[in-house]
Design a protein around this motif. Structure first.
Motif, PDB file in Angstrom:
ATOM      1  N   GLY A   1      13.688   6.176   0.386  1.00  0.00           N
ATOM      2  CA  GLY A   1      12.483   5.866   0.990  1.00  0.00           C
ATOM      3  C   GLY A   1      11.853   4.628   1.219  1.00  0.00           C
ATOM      4  O   GLY A   1      11.437   4.252   2.376  1.00  0.00           O
ATOM      5  N   VAL A   2      11.564   4.065   0.191  1.00  0.00           N
ATOM      6  CA  VAL A   2      11.199   2.457   0.129  1.00  0.00           C
ATOM      7  C   VAL A   2      11.956   1.487   0.994  1.00  0.00           C
ATOM      8  O   VAL A   2      11.460   0.852   1.857  1.00  0.00           O
ATOM      9  CB  VAL A   2      10.723   1.954  -1.346  1.00  0.00           C
TER      10      VAL A   2
ATOM     11  N   GLU B   1      13.269   8.391  -3.806  1.00  0.00           N
ATOM     12  CA  GLU B   1      12.275   7.311  -3.538  1.00  0.00           C
ATOM     13  C   GLU B   1      12.606   6.011  -3.265  1.00  0.00           C
ATOM     14  O   GLU B   1      12.213   5.305  -2.307  1.00  0.00           O
ATOM     15  CB  GLU B   1      10.978   7.447  -4.771  1.00  0.00           C
TER      16      GLU B   1
ATOM     17  N   ASP C   1       0.613  -1.236   0.033  1.00  0.00           N
ATOM     18  CA  ASP C   1       0.088  -0.054   0.020  1.00  0.00           C
ATOM     19  C   ASP C   1       0.809   1.463   0.033  1.00  0.00           C
ATOM     20  O   ASP C   1       0.675   2.348   0.641  1.00  0.00           O
ATOM     21  CB  ASP C   1      -0.880   0.122   1.137  1.00  0.00           C
ATOM     22  N   ILE C   2       2.027   1.311  -0.749  1.00  0.00           N
ATOM     23  CA  ILE C   2       2.765   2.443  -0.688  1.00  0.00           C
ATOM     24  C   ILE C   2       2.703   2.886  -2.197  1.00  0.00           C
ATOM     25  O   ILE C   2       2.907   2.306  -3.214  1.00  0.00           O
ATOM     26  CB  ILE C   2       4.198   1.973  -0.592  1.00  0.00           C
ATOM     27  N   GLU C   3       2.778   4.291  -2.177  1.00  0.00           N
ATOM     28  CA  GLU C   3       2.601   5.024  -3.421  1.00  0.00           C
ATOM     29  C   GLU C   3       3.878   5.646  -3.578  1.00  0.00           C
ATOM     30  O   GLU C   3       4.441   6.425  -2.822  1.00  0.00           O
ATOM     31  CB  GLU C   3       1.536   6.217  -3.585  1.00  0.00           C
ATOM     32  N   ALA C   4       4.541   5.279  -4.751  1.00  0.00           N
ATOM     33  CA  ALA C   4       5.876   6.034  -5.019  1.00  0.00           C
ATOM     34  C   ALA C   4       6.024   5.997  -6.490  1.00  0.00           C
ATOM     35  O   ALA C   4       5.925   4.954  -7.295  1.00  0.00           O
ATOM     36  CB  ALA C   4       7.024   5.091  -4.429  1.00  0.00           C
ATOM     37  N   PRO C   5       6.699   7.218  -6.861  1.00  0.00           N
ATOM     38  CA  PRO C   5       6.993   7.209  -8.492  1.00  0.00           C
ATOM     39  C   PRO C   5       8.255   6.470  -8.816  1.00  0.00           C
ATOM     40  O   PRO C   5       9.197   7.075  -9.433  1.00  0.00           O
ATOM     41  CB  PRO C   5       7.150   8.744  -8.786  1.00  0.00           C
ATOM     42  N   ILE C   6       8.249   5.158  -8.555  1.00  0.00           N
ATOM     43  CA  ILE C   6       9.426   4.700  -8.897  1.00  0.00           C
ATOM     44  C   ILE C   6       8.863   3.572 -10.076  1.00  0.00           C
ATOM     45  O   ILE C   6       8.046   2.965  -9.968  1.00  0.00           O
ATOM     46  CB  ILE C   6       9.770   3.734  -7.891  1.00  0.00           C
TER      47      ILE C   6
END
Lengths: 90, 375, 395
Positions: C314-315, C311, C246-251
């Motif tokens: 971060g993850v 990012e 449930d993580i949003e990341a622009p990866i």
């Protein structure tokens, strides 16, 4: 027990007062802020994120206090290093 | 990353290291126990011991909630996971921990539906999405994580979910520290206290350590500078002849803890009369189970568990390592029968277990590694 | 009518007839080898991969590989080969054919790889992109110019044909971008419940036109270790795409064909590149360990120099992962003579895929077989070989 990461509150979640959007280095996740019901949280605050929950509100002043303490500590050492660098016994 | 990078600064680390060395009394040895597995991990990951003088030794304690789960409990969890309609959810930490008959990963390979989640809330989401399956959450961790489990159960109750339960294996830090303090084999000068557990329970519960046992304790954060500063503060106390509880991690830890979190635990969970800790034996009032009112969410009541006590393999000396009595390489099977690929005990499986951390240095001594990188 | 004309006519007729797959989902019939298989191949694969070498739909493709210098071509027939050749296994299973083919000349690089990624579609690409770029990159790591690919599909009964078309289209586009042709292939269908939708195996052939010898055992003390760009993007993208966190990341996955970037590097430092390895499963740490062990040297990495996007950081921080072990699909590690490190990096940075190329470490002679990390705060630790998959942790 242990993996807690500082994250910035960047938004609320409609219809869910106990949820908020947190940003960790550009990565976003919805987290539960119910454990911080006693605090007055607002967007822009930083919290410690652990398994999808905000466990604690991070205090800016206390964070700075640690750095100030370390700064004070380091000065004699840094002075020493400078002196060493500048001296030339050749 | 804010609130992280500043505490990883090399210049400040060196300054602190110099000051730490200066604070050591000539000829004296200092032994500090860092209780929390997260500290073990940071120390190893950043090579922090390179910044400590020879006089200071850090001993790893039992603060690894994965490491202390007895094999029988892992077997119980796998028994649940094997039920055909069950979806077992778990943190990644548990996946490789060996029970008597294998690990979660082994059970998954054999067909059990075991899914890794980041948060107990994710498990709740899976329960909502699969009303015809029974979803179980393997709850592990100290007081840091217990409030999250508790709040999740409260949400499940509020939503009237009937297919969600928790297999509760939360343990408590104070009884673990007490077991260390009462252990005759150990000579410690002080403690580096667990930072995130303290965000929940506060700093007051440690006061008996300073007062009754005369050992200083500094509650520490998890970045390299936090740990170095904590060592600095411990040395300061010893030099002054003080023994107090100090809070190095004040930016996160409130002295009185988190009232709301403690209330959630109090509502949903109850203290078990006693609980077996791997390596430490049975300790009374050291673990949490589900309260009567929440029996519907208690996997131990929803499922029929074998509940067998599985003795550790005879060769396993995790207990002594967890208590800090043995260094990993002093364990008879370290690096031979027990390796990260073929772990016998949890100290080797868990990424923060002392043995897993030290295994990497098994081939070359720290000294040689340090020299090589400096050359 | 000559051969080429025959082939072109066939393509014309095929196009005009336009075979149609009426089913929405793959069935066991599509794997049976009869009409349904044929229609599937023509309507999906031939349509997407359209090229004269594939069109005859023989059992194998007959290739002409030009060799450098002597102007003679050798013929490579896939499938049978009566001649005895010495094969040297190098790098990621890419093999250089060192024998003496009848007409003399350059070397052929040969490699194979299977792709079983789940989910099949993710930010940055899909299994089709990986299947083409992955094999192209294995050839590139041998110093070869990739030329031809085969593609074998194992499809699960019930797999949506629309998804298969998407994958085929991705492969066609990736092949075009990489300058390779998909010239032969196979299709099998297995029962529902196996094959996770779609598995693809690609085998590739390329020509080594330069006199380079690249090997994991070629690293020497004093060499520099270069990484071609920020690490961990593919692995992080896949982990997030699995949806469990449930993580949003622009990866997005970094999948890309690297042979052009490799050429730029080899042009700048033709004799001074010791090793090239693309950092796939197990990440950069795994490559470095392979080199350290094969060359019996120590690899010392500066943590502060390793490029990781914010990012991905971060993850990894959130999930407790180490970016050094997270997979990439469009990055490689190069070990080069220390004296030409700057030149090598400059040449890579001039190429769009190498814009963030950087030196991350050096090779020493001691302690042999180990990878050391000098951490950001100035400590040291060992970067060990991975045991199993990197798992997220909460502790």
């Amino acid at each position: 027990m242990c993996l807690g990461i500082p994250g910035e509150l960047v938004g609320v979640v409609d219809d869910h007062p106990d949820l908020a959007m947190v940003d960790v280095s550009g990565v976003r996740r919805r987290i539960n802020v119910g454990l911080l019901a006693d605090e007055d949280l607002s967007v822009g605050d930083w919290v410690l994120v652990h398994v999808g929950f905000a466990l604690s509100k991070i205090s800016d002043s206390e964070a700075q206090a640690v750095l100030d303490y370390l700064e004070g500590l380091g000065q004699p050492y840094a002075d020493e290093l400078d002196a060493l660098r500048e001296s030339d016994i050749t | 990353m804010r609130f992280v990078d500043e505490y990883r600064d090399a210049g400040r680390a060196q300054a602190l290291a110099a000051d730490i060395a200066a604070r050591c009394e000539p000829g004296r040895q200092y032994t500090f126990m860092e209780v929390c597995g997260g500290h073990t991990h940071t120390i190893y990951k950043h090579g922090l011991e390179d910044h400590l003088p020879e006089a200071v030794t850090l001993v790893h304690g039992p603060g690894c909630p994965v490491c202390v789960i007895p094999m029988g409990r892992v077997d119980d969890a796998i028994h649940i996971a094997r039920q055909p309609d069950v979806i077992m959810t778990s943190f990644g930490d548990m996946m490789r921990v060996p029970g008597g008959t294998g690990s979660f990963l082994d059970a998954k390979a054999a067909g059990a539906d075991i899914r890794m989640v980041y948060s107990p809330l994710d498990a709740l989401k899976i329960a909502r999405a699969n009303p015809d399956r029974r979803v179980v959450f393997m709850a592990i961790g100290f007081e840091t994580t217990a409030p999250s489990t508790a709040v999740t159960v409260l949400r499940a109750a509020a939503e009237g979910l009937e297919n969600f339960s928790v297999f509760c294996n939360h343990v408590m830090i104070i009884p673990a520290i007490k077991a260390i303090l009462d252990s005759p084999d150990l000579r410690l000068d002080g403690f580096i206290g667990p930072g995130h557990v303290s965000a929940v329970i506060g700093c007051e519960p440690y006061e008996f350590i300073a007062r009754d046992y005369g050992k200083p304790l500094v509650v520490a954060g998890f970045e390299p500078l936090d740990i170095l500063q904590s060592v600095h503060m411990l040395l300061g106390q010893l030099a002054d002849g003080r023994s107090e509880v100090e809070n190095q991690y004040a930016r996160v830890v409130p002295w009185h803890g988190n009232r709301v979190a403690l209330a959630a635990i109090g509502e949903v969970m109850r203290l078990r009369p006693h609980f077996e800790w791997r390596g430490l034996g049975f300790i009374s009032h050291s673990a949490l189970g589900m309260a009567e009112e929440y029996a519907a969410f208690d996997a131990e009541r929803v499922f029929d568990l074998p509940g067998l006590r599985v003795a550790d393999p005879k060769s396993c000396q995790c207990g002594e390592v967890l208590k800090g009595v043995l260094k990993p390489w002093e364990c008879k099977v370290f690096g031979t029968a027990c390796t990260p690929e073929t772990p016998i005990g949890t100290c080797m499986v868990s990424s923060e277990g002392a043995c897993a951390a030290y295994y990497n240095f098994g081939r070359f001594s720290r000294e040689r590694v340090r020299e090589a990188s400096r050359a | 009518m000559n051969r080429e004309q025959q082939v072109l006519d066939r393509i014309e007729r095929a196009r005009r007839r336009k075979p149609v797959v009426r089913e929405e989902r793959i069935t066991l019939a599509h794997g049976a080898g009869g009409k349904a298989t044929h229609t599937l191949i023509e309507a999906v694969f031939l349509e997407a991969f359209r090229n004269p070498l594939l069109a005859p739909l023989e059992d194998g493709a007959t290739l002409h590989l030009a060799s450098r210098g002597d102007g003679e071509a050798h013929r490579l027939v896939s499938g049978e080969d009566g001649e005895a050749h010495r094969l040297a296994a190098v790098g990621d299973g890419g093999a250089r054919w060192l024998g003496q083919p009848a007409h003399g000349g350059g070397r052929v690089a040969f490699t194979t790889d299977s792709f079983v990624v789940s989910p099949l579609f993710f930010p940055g690409g899909d299994i089709g992109d990986l299947a083409v770029n992955g094999t192209v990159n294995d050839l590139a790591m041998c110093g070869a110019r990739p030329r031809y690919l085969s593609a074998a599909f194992i499809l699960e009964e019930g797999f949506p044909v629309a998804d298969l078309r998407r994958i085929a289209a991705s492969m066609a586009a990736a092949a075009m971008a990489a300058g390779v042709a998909i010239v032969t292939g196979d299709t099998k269908v297995v029962q529902r419940g196996k094959a996770d939708g779609c598995y693809i195996t690609t085998t590739g052939v390329g020509v080594v036109e330069r006199p380079v010898t690249l090997s994991a055992s070629g690293a020497r003390p004093g060499d520099a270790v270069i990484v071609s760009g920020p690490i961990g993007e593919h692995g992080a993208a896949i982990m997030l795409a699995r949806g469990d966190f449930d993580i949003e990341a622009p990866i997005a996955s970094d999948t890309a064909p690297l042979h052009d970037l490799v050429s730029a590097l080899l042009d700048a430092a033709p004799q001074q590149v010791r090793t090239l390895r693309d950092a796939t499963r197990g990440g950069v740490a795994t490559i470095l360990n392979e080199v350290a062990v094969a060359s019996e040297v120590a690899v010392v990495v500066e943590e502060a120099a390793v490029p990781v996007g914010p990012e991905v950081t971060g993850v990894c921080e959130l999930l407790g992962l180490d970016p050094l072990y997270v997979a990439c699909e469009g990055r490689f590690v190069a070990v080069v003579d220390g004296a030409c490190a700057d030149r090598a990096v400059a040449a890579m940075r001039a190429h769009p895929l190498g814009a963030d190329a950087t030196v991350i470490g050096t090779v020493r002679d001691d302690p042999p077989g180990l990878v050391l990390l000098r951490t950001a705060i100035g400590g040291t630790r060992i970067v060990d070989v991975l045991v199993g998959d990197p798992l997220p942790r909460i502790c």
